[in-house]
Scaffold this active site. Sequence first.
Site, PDB file in Angstrom:
ATOM      1  N   HIS A 119       0.816  -1.209   0.000  1.00 17.73           N
ATOM      2  CA  HIS A 119       0.000   0.000   0.000  1.00 17.73           C
ATOM      3  C   HIS A 119       0.853   1.264   0.000  1.00 17.73           C
ATOM      4  O   HIS A 119       0.521   2.253  -0.668  1.00 17.73           O
ATOM      5  CB  HIS A 119      -0.915  -0.016   1.228  1.00 17.73           C
ATOM      6  CG  HIS A 119      -1.857   1.143   1.317  1.00 17.73           C
ATOM      7  ND1 HIS A 119      -3.005   1.239   0.564  1.00 17.73           N
ATOM      8  CD2 HIS A 119      -1.813   2.270   2.080  1.00 17.73           C
ATOM      9  CE1 HIS A 119      -3.631   2.371   0.850  1.00 17.73           C
ATOM     10  NE2 HIS A 119      -2.935   3.008   1.774  1.00 17.73           N
ATOM     11  N   HIS A 161      -9.911   3.836  -0.482  1.00 16.61           N
ATOM     12  CA  HIS A 161     -10.051   3.283   0.866  1.00 16.61           C
ATOM     13  C   HIS A 161     -10.907   2.026   0.744  1.00 16.61           C
ATOM     14  O   HIS A 161     -12.001   1.948   1.301  1.00 16.61           O
ATOM     15  CB  HIS A 161     -10.678   4.315   1.797  1.00 16.61           C
ATOM     16  CG  HIS A 161      -9.808   4.656   2.971  1.00 16.61           C
ATOM     17  ND1 HIS A 161     -10.298   5.090   4.165  1.00 16.61           N
ATOM     18  CD2 HIS A 161      -8.462   4.601   3.130  1.00 16.61           C
ATOM     19  CE1 HIS A 161      -9.303   5.310   5.006  1.00 16.61           C
ATOM     20  NE2 HIS A 161      -8.180   5.019   4.405  1.00 16.61           N
ATOM     21  N   HIS A 168     -10.341  -1.625   1.354  1.00 16.42           N
ATOM     22  CA  HIS A 168     -10.483  -2.585   2.446  1.00 16.42           C
ATOM     23  C   HIS A 168     -11.267  -2.008   3.628  1.00 16.42           C
ATOM     24  O   HIS A 168     -12.211  -2.643   4.118  1.00 16.42           O
ATOM     25  CB  HIS A 168      -9.099  -3.055   2.917  1.00 16.42           C
ATOM     26  CG  HIS A 168      -8.540  -4.197   2.124  1.00 16.42           C
ATOM     27  ND1 HIS A 168      -8.738  -4.350   0.776  1.00 16.42           N
ATOM     28  CD2 HIS A 168      -7.773  -5.264   2.504  1.00 16.42           C
ATOM     29  CE1 HIS A 168      -8.117  -5.441   0.356  1.00 16.42           C
ATOM     30  NE2 HIS A 168      -7.528  -6.013   1.391  1.00 16.42           N
ATOM     31  N   ASP A 195      -4.044  15.634   1.335  1.00 14.66           N
ATOM     32  CA  ASP A 195      -3.045  15.600   0.264  1.00 14.66           C
ATOM     33  C   ASP A 195      -3.053  16.905  -0.516  1.00 14.66           C
ATOM     34  O   ASP A 195      -1.999  17.398  -0.928  1.00 14.66           O
ATOM     35  CB  ASP A 195      -3.318  14.427  -0.681  1.00 14.66           C
ATOM     36  CG  ASP A 195      -2.975  13.083  -0.064  1.00 14.66           C
ATOM     37  OD1 ASP A 195      -2.047  13.044   0.773  1.00 14.66           O
ATOM     38  OD2 ASP A 195      -3.619  12.079  -0.402  1.00 14.66           O
ATOM     39  N   ASP A 250       0.811  14.848   4.804  1.00 18.36           N
ATOM     40  CA  ASP A 250      -0.329  14.183   5.426  1.00 18.36           C
ATOM     41  C   ASP A 250       0.118  12.909   6.132  1.00 18.36           C
ATOM     42  O   ASP A 250       1.007  12.196   5.651  1.00 18.36           O
ATOM     43  CB  ASP A 250      -1.354  13.849   4.330  1.00 18.36           C
ATOM     44  CG  ASP A 250      -2.376  12.824   4.790  1.00 18.36           C
ATOM     45  OD1 ASP A 250      -2.885  12.967   5.910  1.00 18.36           O
ATOM     46  OD2 ASP A 250      -2.658  11.892   4.015  1.00 18.36           O
ATOM     47  N   GLU A 260      -2.822   5.069  12.291  1.00 16.35           N
ATOM     48  CA  GLU A 260      -3.323   5.849  11.161  1.00 16.35           C
ATOM     49  C   GLU A 260      -4.531   6.694  11.567  1.00 16.35           C
ATOM     50  O   GLU A 260      -5.443   6.929  10.763  1.00 16.35           O
ATOM     51  CB  GLU A 260      -3.653   4.930   9.989  1.00 16.35           C
ATOM     52  CG  GLU A 260      -2.421   4.225   9.425  1.00 16.35           C
ATOM     53  CD  GLU A 260      -2.724   3.300   8.255  1.00 16.35           C
ATOM     54  OE1 GLU A 260      -3.842   3.384   7.699  1.00 16.35           O
ATOM     55  OE2 GLU A 260      -1.839   2.497   7.891  1.00 16.35           O
ATOM     56  N   GLN A 300      -6.817   9.743  12.048  1.00 13.89           N
ATOM     57  CA  GLN A 300      -7.027  10.725  10.989  1.00 13.89           C
ATOM     58  C   GLN A 300      -6.855  12.163  11.457  1.00 13.89           C
ATOM     59  O   GLN A 300      -6.596  12.439  12.619  1.00 13.89           O
ATOM     60  CB  GLN A 300      -8.420  10.523  10.412  1.00 13.89           C
ATOM     61  CG  GLN A 300      -8.593   9.186   9.719  1.00 13.89           C
ATOM     62  CD  GLN A 300      -7.749   9.047   8.475  1.00 13.89           C
ATOM     63  OE1 GLN A 300      -8.032   9.649   7.438  1.00 13.89           O
ATOM     64  NE2 GLN A 300      -6.691   8.256   8.553  1.00 13.89           N
ATOM     65  N   ASP A 351      -4.266   8.545 -12.543  1.00 10.51           N
ATOM     66  CA  ASP A 351      -4.784   7.184 -12.659  1.00 10.51           C
ATOM     67  C   ASP A 351      -4.858   6.510 -11.300  1.00 10.51           C
ATOM     68  O   ASP A 351      -4.099   6.816 -10.396  1.00 10.51           O
ATOM     69  CB  ASP A 351      -3.904   6.338 -13.596  1.00 10.51           C
ATOM     70  CG  ASP A 351      -2.460   6.258 -13.129  1.00 10.51           C
ATOM     71  OD1 ASP A 351      -2.211   5.835 -11.981  1.00 10.51           O
ATOM     72  OD2 ASP A 351      -1.556   6.614 -13.897  1.00 10.51           O
ATOM     73  N   SER A 361      -3.522   0.142  -6.256  1.00 10.94           N
ATOM     74  CA  SER A 361      -4.132  -0.622  -5.173  1.00 10.94           C
ATOM     75  C   SER A 361      -4.227  -2.075  -5.619  1.00 10.94           C
ATOM     76  O   SER A 361      -4.964  -2.392  -6.555  1.00 10.94           O
ATOM     77  CB  SER A 361      -5.524  -0.063  -4.846  1.00 10.94           C
ATOM     78  OG  SER A 361      -6.174  -0.857  -3.868  1.00 10.94           O
TER      79      SER A 361
END
Length: 709
Positions: A32, A78, A80, A100, A246, A290, A292, A467, A507
Amino acid sequence: MLDSEMSHLRQSLGREPTETETAIISAEWSEHCSYKSSREHLRILPRDAPYVISDKGLDSGVIDVGGGYVVTAHIESHNHPSAVEPYGGAATGVGGIIRDIMSAGTRPICILDGLRFGDIEADRHAAWLLRGAVRGISDYGNCLGIPTIGGETGFDPSYSKYTLVDVAAVGFGIRERLIHNTAGPGDHIVLLGGPTGYDGVGGAQFASERMDEEDRSAVQIPDPFMEKMVMEAILKLRPYIKALKDLGGGGLACAASETADALGVGIAIDTDAVHTRDNNMTPPQIMASESQERMLAIVDDTGLAHIREVCGRFRVPHSIIGVVNDTGTLTVRHHGTVVAELPASLAAHAPPLRWPSKPPTPGEDHTTIPDQNDYTHTLERMLGGADCASRNWIYSQYDHEVGIRTVSRPGQDASVLRLDNGKYLAVSMCGSPRHCHLNPYHGTMGCFEEACRNVRCAGATPVAMLDHLQFGSPEDPQIFWSFLQSVRALADYSKHTGIPCIGGKVSLYNETDTGPIKPSPVILVLGLADQNFRRRPIRDGDALYIIGVTKNETGGSSYHHHTGTGGGTCPRVDMVSSTSNGVAASSLAGLGTIHDCSRGGLAVAASRMCITSDMGCTIDLDAIPGDVPHPGVALFAESHSRYLVSIPYNHTKEAAHTLGEAGVPHARIGTYGGASIRFEAGATPVCNVMVDKAHNTWSESLERMIHHG
């Protein structure tokens, strides 16, 4: 980590890694975060153009749009987390993409989403996932005051028990105010935003393997109100921030190591200084969390004083967690003891993985769909099916006009925003998994071209692409071959058109115990126009023109899906015709209304134009350029580079002259009027649908499926 990667780490360090070092590397070297399976192959994508701004450490693509202004853009997923908890997964996906954009020092001005679910007509779990994801995107974006202006949604059984949630964002700002990412010894490392908690620990690793079981601890908790405060504080602090990143996948571990590596510095962090939700968190948990709404800023002494003042004003929690040095090393201390000491270049660059690839068998079979007697019933079914039905229920959940920039709402070919320099930004997001499953090279190029077509329909010129390449496990040679074909297709079309790739995402491991998803690249294209070409209302007597050639290409089409037909030929993009047809179509933007021919072919595209104008039309299939074997192909083939243009009856000569001068294949195929959408071949009706019935079927079907199946 793989055993070979652990061996490489031990050899590079000359010792056993500590627990905290293992946590940092596990996050940073996850698929990832590291792109270890794809990074080498993405280098063939063209990235340069005179207006592209490249800076070290940027989390978003940046283009100069003139007048001293820039546009930033990025796309993420996002998947999973959203498959486990769709509301929180989708909401935090929006939060991440917004940060971002903020990291470049620009204000986010819009959001787009690309969504994929299972067969919503039969799968109630798919409907539950859709409702949760849409609500998560809506709640988060609406709370921030950022419009969600477009996107695309698709359904396929390969997404059973799973979902793809792609989120893109666009920012706008003054070029001189960009954050250019620099750092020097003695600068301060500041963590600002929400507290660090247990949520999302191991999220990067969770997203880097097949989803065999749900891990709710890997799903982050959204707080859009904190994000709003962080955003406003960052925009106030722009002149004083030397570097900004970020905290997304991999948390502080990845943000710190990637920043140190990109800027060629060392970073020393004290975990005791990190503001946390729980005082018992260990260094590995703190580094890999992680949670937020967090960002990592580098400032000098003057900037630190401003951070304290501005963050206090906006009530944004912040911690001074470390310092920049010149060692090139990421050092982590806990209670005064060094618990991690890694070369930043080692942490930020996972050893590449080279997987074997081979084409699947069988491929396309190039069969022709059989002719039939009842195309009216087929078209009605398609207009009411999940593939082609109106997405109004979805985008009506979003505030798409907040910020007063939106001039073209969701539901059009492209969404359009007004910029401060007098120009207009057209944005489109496209994907076609069934085409890509049949032929990943031509399917992916078709996605790219369709996004460009949509931008052309708004009268804009495509200037940049992003992309998002989503596949199953790269360890499967056939899946990895599909990925390589998709990258090659993007590179070929980009080189031909001169449209650079300014960013993107890969991904992998998107699969469950039911199997992998279909190849699912999603392409975002940005276009610029000097004026806003408003759609002209269609009136009785207006003419319908088609630009482009219809071919015997129905493989992977909505028609095949609705009739249960397999095989066929995937539509091919003729790159020369693609460019010339697009330029010719956009030249008519000020004259008529333009709509691209894509999902559902001519029949669905023409029907949508009639439905939205509440006007019937009679169309002569024999007049369509191309060599098709029977009316079914003319109606439902999804050949690329085709546009439908409605022209006012008193401007037909002007339109015909413009298209003739352009030298593109075109024809006048219909006239508007009446109460039915009528297709004829040899003056014989082959399909006839009443406009009011088509409108009701098309506009109400998806909502009914979502709530009632």
